[in-house]
Design a protein around this motif. Structure first.
Motif, mmCIF file in Angstrom:
data_model
loop_
_atom_site.group_PDB
_atom_site.id
_atom_site.type_symbol
_atom_site.label_atom_id
_atom_site.label_comp_id
_atom_site.label_asym_id
_atom_site.label_seq_id
_atom_site.Cartn_x
_atom_site.Cartn_y
_atom_site.Cartn_z
ATOM 1 N N UNK A 40 -6.551 10.948 -49.515
ATOM 2 C CA UNK A 40 -6.626 11.075 -50.958
ATOM 3 C C UNK A 40 -8.072 11.256 -51.415
ATOM 4 N N UNK A 41 -9.010 10.596 -50.755
ATOM 5 C CA UNK A 41 -10.415 10.755 -51.103
ATOM 6 C C UNK A 41 -10.939 12.143 -50.780
ATOM 7 N N UNK A 42 -10.414 12.761 -49.731
ATOM 8 C CA UNK A 42 -10.868 14.089 -49.339
ATOM 9 C C UNK A 42 -10.215 15.206 -50.153
ATOM 10 N N UNK A 43 -8.912 15.059 -50.457
ATOM 11 C CA UNK A 43 -8.172 16.102 -51.166
ATOM 12 C C UNK A 43 -7.142 15.454 -52.096
ATOM 13 N N UNK A 44 -7.572 15.012 -53.281
ATOM 14 C CA UNK A 44 -6.651 14.288 -54.166
ATOM 15 C C UNK A 44 -5.455 15.117 -54.632
ATOM 16 N N UNK A 45 -5.681 16.375 -54.976
ATOM 17 C CA UNK A 45 -4.582 17.198 -55.474
ATOM 18 C C UNK A 45 -3.546 17.471 -54.389
ATOM 19 N N UNK A 46 -4.004 17.753 -53.190
ATOM 20 C CA UNK A 46 -3.080 18.012 -52.087
ATOM 21 C C UNK A 46 -2.273 16.785 -51.707
ATOM 22 N N UNK A 47 -2.925 15.622 -51.741
ATOM 23 C CA UNK A 47 -2.225 14.380 -51.404
ATOM 24 C C UNK A 47 -1.191 14.042 -52.451
ATOM 25 N N UNK A 48 -1.536 14.213 -53.733
ATOM 26 C CA UNK A 48 -0.568 13.951 -54.793
ATOM 27 C C UNK A 48 0.607 14.922 -54.710
#
Length: 72
Positions: A40-48
């Motif tokens: 989530x810290x690296x890619x918040x939009x992708x994780x969400x």
């Protein structure tokens, strides 16, 4: 490249879990949470987007948003 707070907390949590493996089930759960925080810290939009694609994803997405707000 700046590292976000979620990534830092996830890395610290992962190192702590790997350092003191006292309960296998608890450590696996906390290690999974640490991995999700790092992602989530690296890619918040992708994780969400990943969470929302899962069954009951809106609940897990809200839970991690609250966890992130608490840890920040």
């Amino acid at each position: 490249m700046a590292i976000s707070n979620s990534t830092k907390i996830g890395v610290v949590l992962a190192v702590g879990i790997l350092g003191g493996l006292t309960s296998n089930l608890l450590s696996l759960l906390l290690l999974a949470v640490a991995g999700l925080l790092i992602a989530w810290g690296q890619n918040p939009q992708g994780t969400e987007a990943f969470f929302e694609s899962l069954p009951y994803g809106n609940y897990s997405s809200k839970a991690f948003s609250r966890l992130s707000a608490i840890l920040s």
